[in-house]
Design a protein around this motif. Structure first.
Motif, PDB file in Angstrom:
ATOM      1  N   THR D 138       0.836  -1.198   0.000  1.00  0.00           N
ATOM      2  CA  THR D 138       0.000   0.000   0.000  1.00  0.00           C
ATOM      3  C   THR D 138       0.874   1.252   0.000  1.00  0.00           C
ATOM      4  O   THR D 138       0.651   2.198  -0.773  1.00  0.00           O
ATOM      5  N   GLN D 139       1.872   1.251   0.851  1.00  0.00           N
ATOM      6  CA  GLN D 139       2.815   2.383   0.877  1.00  0.00           C
ATOM      7  C   GLN D 139       3.403   2.635  -0.500  1.00  0.00           C
ATOM      8  O   GLN D 139       3.525   3.781  -0.956  1.00  0.00           O
ATOM      9  N   VAL D 142       0.958   4.341  -2.825  1.00  0.00           N
ATOM     10  CA  VAL D 142       0.831   5.765  -2.501  1.00  0.00           C
ATOM     11  C   VAL D 142       2.095   6.510  -2.938  1.00  0.00           C
ATOM     12  O   VAL D 142       2.029   7.583  -3.564  1.00  0.00           O
ATOM     13  N   ALA D 145       2.161   7.133  -6.590  1.00  0.00           N
ATOM     14  CA  ALA D 145       1.312   8.247  -6.965  1.00  0.00           C
ATOM     15  C   ALA D 145       2.037   9.567  -6.702  1.00  0.00           C
ATOM     16  O   ALA D 145       2.046  10.488  -7.542  1.00  0.00           O
ATOM     17  N   ARG D 146       2.655   9.656  -5.544  1.00  0.00           N
ATOM     18  CA  ARG D 146       3.351  10.893  -5.179  1.00  0.00           C
ATOM     19  C   ARG D 146       4.485  11.166  -6.170  1.00  0.00           C
ATOM     20  O   ARG D 146       4.644  12.276  -6.667  1.00  0.00           O
ATOM     21  N   ASP D 151      -2.497  13.070  -7.903  1.00  0.00           N
ATOM     22  CA  ASP D 151      -3.315  12.875  -6.721  1.00  0.00           C
ATOM     23  C   ASP D 151      -4.273  11.752  -7.042  1.00  0.00           C
ATOM     24  O   ASP D 151      -5.285  11.965  -7.713  1.00  0.00           O
ATOM     25  N   GLU D 156      -9.187   5.182   0.372  1.00  0.00           N
ATOM     26  CA  GLU D 156      -8.354   4.221   1.098  1.00  0.00           C
ATOM     27  C   GLU D 156      -8.775   2.786   0.825  1.00  0.00           C
ATOM     28  O   GLU D 156      -7.962   1.904   0.630  1.00  0.00           O
ATOM     29  N   VAL D 159      -7.490   1.610  -2.504  1.00  0.00           N
ATOM     30  CA  VAL D 159      -6.064   1.270  -2.473  1.00  0.00           C
ATOM     31  C   VAL D 159      -5.853  -0.074  -1.764  1.00  0.00           C
ATOM     32  O   VAL D 159      -5.088  -0.926  -2.229  1.00  0.00           O
TER      33      VAL D 159
END
Lengths: 212, 212, 212, 212
Positions: D138-139, D142, D145-146, D151, D156, D159
Motif C-alpha cells: 500500500t505504501q 501511494v 502516486a506521489r 493525486d 483508502e 487502495v
DNA sequence: CATGAATGAGTTTTCATTCAT
DNA sequence: CATGAATGAAAACTCATTCAT
C-alpha cells in the motif's frame, strides 16, 4: 489364566506374551472371529502395543504360524533318533507328534485348521512344514523296505500317496485324540502304528489289495 | 454366474437357490468372511427374503450343513450294496466318497472345515454324520473278521481307533486329491484300500506291531 | 441448521443431503480433520448409509468436488452473455464468480484449498475446471485486443501468464472478500476490473513495464 | 536423508533440526496427515524430546509458522532498498518473494496453505504477516502516486483492495511458478509487474474502468 | 410377497501423548 | 538429558439385521 499384567517388560518378553494370547485366541475362535481387542486383553496389554510390535492382524497371525510350526517341527525332531531302525523312528516321531498336539491344542488348531483356510500366504507356510514331514515319512518307508531286504514294488507316486495317507491319518487322529477323553498320545500312536506298519509290511510282501 | 433372476418361484425352489449360493460362498470364503450380501446377490434375491426364509446367518449355515451332510451320506449309501463282501463295500463306499467330495468341493469344505471351527452347534451336527460313517466302517471291519473266520484279538476301543484312523485318512486324502491335479477318485480310493485293507489283514492274522 | 431428520427418502435426495453435509464439513474442517461421523450426523443419517451411497471418504470428497466444480462453472457460464463485448463479459463473469463464492464459501474452500492439497486425484479434477476458466479468460484477452484493433505484442506464453495472474488475483480476492465484512461481490469485481483491464489496456498500447 | 544423528547438541541446534523436519513434513503431508513419529524420525531424535522442547503438535506447528513467516518477511525486506523508486522497490520485493517461495516450497506451503486451514490460532499468525506485506505494498502504491505528482483519485478502501489484489496475484503466481517447470522467479515477477504496474499507472492517469 | 432404505454394534488400525528408567 | 515402553481416544469402514412401503 491370562498373563498377569506387569508393567514395563522388555520387548521380547511382551512379544511372546502376545503370541501366546494370539495363538490361544486364533486357535479357539478362528482367524476371522478372533478380535485384536480380545488378543490384546488376554495378553494384558493395550491394542496399540500389539500393533506396534506385530504390525497387523495378518502379520500377527503369520508370526503365530511361524512360531508354532517351528515348535512342532522341533518337538518331533527332538523325539526321534535318526540312528535307530525305521519303525522305531516312526513310533517315536508319532508319539512326539501326538504329545505335542495334545499339549498345544490351540497351536495345532492354528496350524492344522486356521492357517489352511485363510489365504495362500498362510497356507503355503504350513504346507512347507507339512512337506518336510511327508518327506521324512517317505524316507522312513523307503528305509523300512531296505531294512527288510525287500524291493518294494512301489512307484514313487505310490510311496508319496502312502506317506500322504499316513500323515493325513495322523492329523485326523490328533484331532480325535484331543476330542476323546482318555485317549493318550501313546495310544493314538499305537493305533496308527498298528494300522500303518502292518499295512506297509503286507504291501512289501507283495500282497496288495487290488480293485475288483 | 449367479442363478438367473426370475420372479415368483415356489418357496422350496427359492430356498434351494439360497442354499446353493450359501454353500458356495461359505465354502469359498469361510463362515465369518462370507457376507449375507454376497449370498443374497449370488442367489439372485434380496437380503430380506433370505432372512424371511432362513432366519439368520447361523440358521442358514446350519441348513447348509444339514443339506450337505445328508447329500454326502446319501451318496455314499447309494454307492454301496450291503449284500456284497466287506472289502467290496469299503471299496465302493470310498469311491463314492471321493467322487462326491471331488464334485462338491464347497459342500465338502463346509462340512470338513467350516462346520468344525465355528461353534459347538455346527460341529456337533457334523460329528453326528461322521459317527454314522465311523459306525459303518466299524461294522465292515467286524464283518471282515467274521468273513475271514478270524477272531480278531481286538478290543472295541481298538476297532474304534482303527475305524477312526481309516475315516481320518480318507478325509485327508480327499483334501489331498482335490488339491492335486490328476488324482482321480478311483486312485485315491485305491491308495487307501491298499494301505488299509492290507493293514487290517495283517492285524487279523495276529501280527500286530507292538511298541518296544 | 442441520438437515431435518426425516425417514425413508429416495436415494437421490439423501445423496444430496449427504453432499451438502460433506461440503460444509470438508470446507470448514479440511479434508483430513473432517470425520465421517460428523458428516453423517450433519446429514441426519447413519454412517453406514453414507458408505452405502458414497463408498468411501475419498469417493465422497471426489463427489463433492465434482458437484461444486460443476455448480461454480455453471454459475459463471450462466452469468455471461457471449455476444457482448469482452470487457462486459469479464465483468459479468467476475460478478458471477464473486457472488457464487460469497454464497457458497464452503464449496469454494473445498475447491480452492482442500482439493488442491490432498492428492493428485483431487487436484487434477479441480485443475481441469481451472483450465477451463483460464482458457475463457485468455480468449477474452485476445478478443479485447482484436476489438481495440490492436496487435498485442504479446507472445502466447505471456498471455497465459496474464490470464493466470488474473485468475489467481480473482481467487485471492474471493477469499479476501469472504473474510472482509462489507465487501460485496460487485466491489470485488470492480476492484479487479480496474486493476486488470486498465493494465491490459496499457499493455496493448505498448507501454509495458520493463525490468531495470 | 534426515539430519545425521549426533549426540549432545545444544538445545537451540536440536530445536532448529526439529523445526526443519517439521516444516518439511507439514509442508509435504499437511498438518493433519503429518505424524509426530515421522517428524521425530526425520529430525533424528526421539519423540519425547520433541515434546520436551516443543510441547505439542499445535505448538510445534505454531513455531514452524513463526519461524517461516519471519524468514519470508526478512528475505523480502533484505531484498528491497527503501531509498529507491517505488516501482524498483516493488520489482525487487517481488523477485525476493518469488525466489524465496521457490527455494522453500515446504515453508511456503506451511504459510500459504496449511496455516490457513487449521484453526484461527494459526490463521491469525499468518494474517499478521500478510498484513505487514499488504501495508508495505500500500505504501508503495501511494508513493508511486506521489512520485508521479498525481493525486490518485482513490479512496483508502480502493487502495487496500488493489494492494490485496496484487498480493493475492503474487501468491497465486508463486504456486503457479512452483508447479510450472521452467518458470523462474524473475519471469514470475516480470509478469506480475507488467500486469500490475501498467494497471496502476492507468488508474492514476484517471482512466479507470467503470462498470456499465 | 418382495424390496429399497436404514442402522447399532463392532472391526482393524492410527495417533498424539506420557511415564519409568 | 534421553529413550524404550505404553496407552486413551478416535478414525475409517463393515456387517448382520430390520422396517415401511
Amino acid at each position: 489364566m491370562g498373563t498377569v499384567k506387569t508393567k514395563r517388560m522388555p520387548r521380547a518378553v511382551r512379544e511372546q506374551q502376545m503370541l501366546d494370547a494370539a495363538v490361544r485366541t486364533f486357535g479357539q475362535r478362528g482367524y476371522m472371529a478372533a478380535s485384536m481387542d480380545e488378543i490384546a486383553e488376554l495378553a494384558g496389554v493395550s491394542k496399540p502395543l500389539v500393533y506396534l510390535y506385530l504390525n497387523s492382524k495378518e502379520d500377527l497371525f503369520a508370526a503365530c504360524i511361524r512360531r508354532e510350526a517351528g515348535a512342532l517341527t522341533e518337538a518331533v525332531r527332538a523325539g526321534v533318533d535318526r540312528e535307530l531302525p525305521a519303525d522305531r523312528q516312526l513310533w517315536d516321531g508319532l508319539r512326539a507328534f501326538f504329545t505335542y498336539t495334545a499339549e498345544h491344542p490351540d497351536g495345532w488348531s492354528v496350524l492344522h485348521i486356521q492357517a489352511r483356510t485363510h489365504g495362500e500366504r498362510f497356507a503355503s507356510e504350513v504346507a512347507a512344514m507339512r512337506e518336510d514331514i511327508v518327506a521324512f515319512v517317505t524316507q522312513l518307508i523307503v528305509a523300512a523296505a531296505r531294512e527288510a531286504h525287500r524291493d518294494p514294488d512301489l512307484g514313487e507316486g505310490e510311496v508319496a500317496g502312502l506317506a500322504e495317507a499316513l500323515v493325513g491319518a495322523a492329523e485326523s487322529l490328533a484331532a480325535w485324540a484331543n476330542a476323546t477323553p482318555g485317549v493318550t498320545a501313546r495310544q493314538a500312536a499305537a493305533t496308527l502304528m498298528n494300522f500303518a506298519w502292518a499295512g506297509l509290511g503286507s504291501l512289501m510282501e507283495g500282497r496288495p489289495w487290488s480293485p475288483p
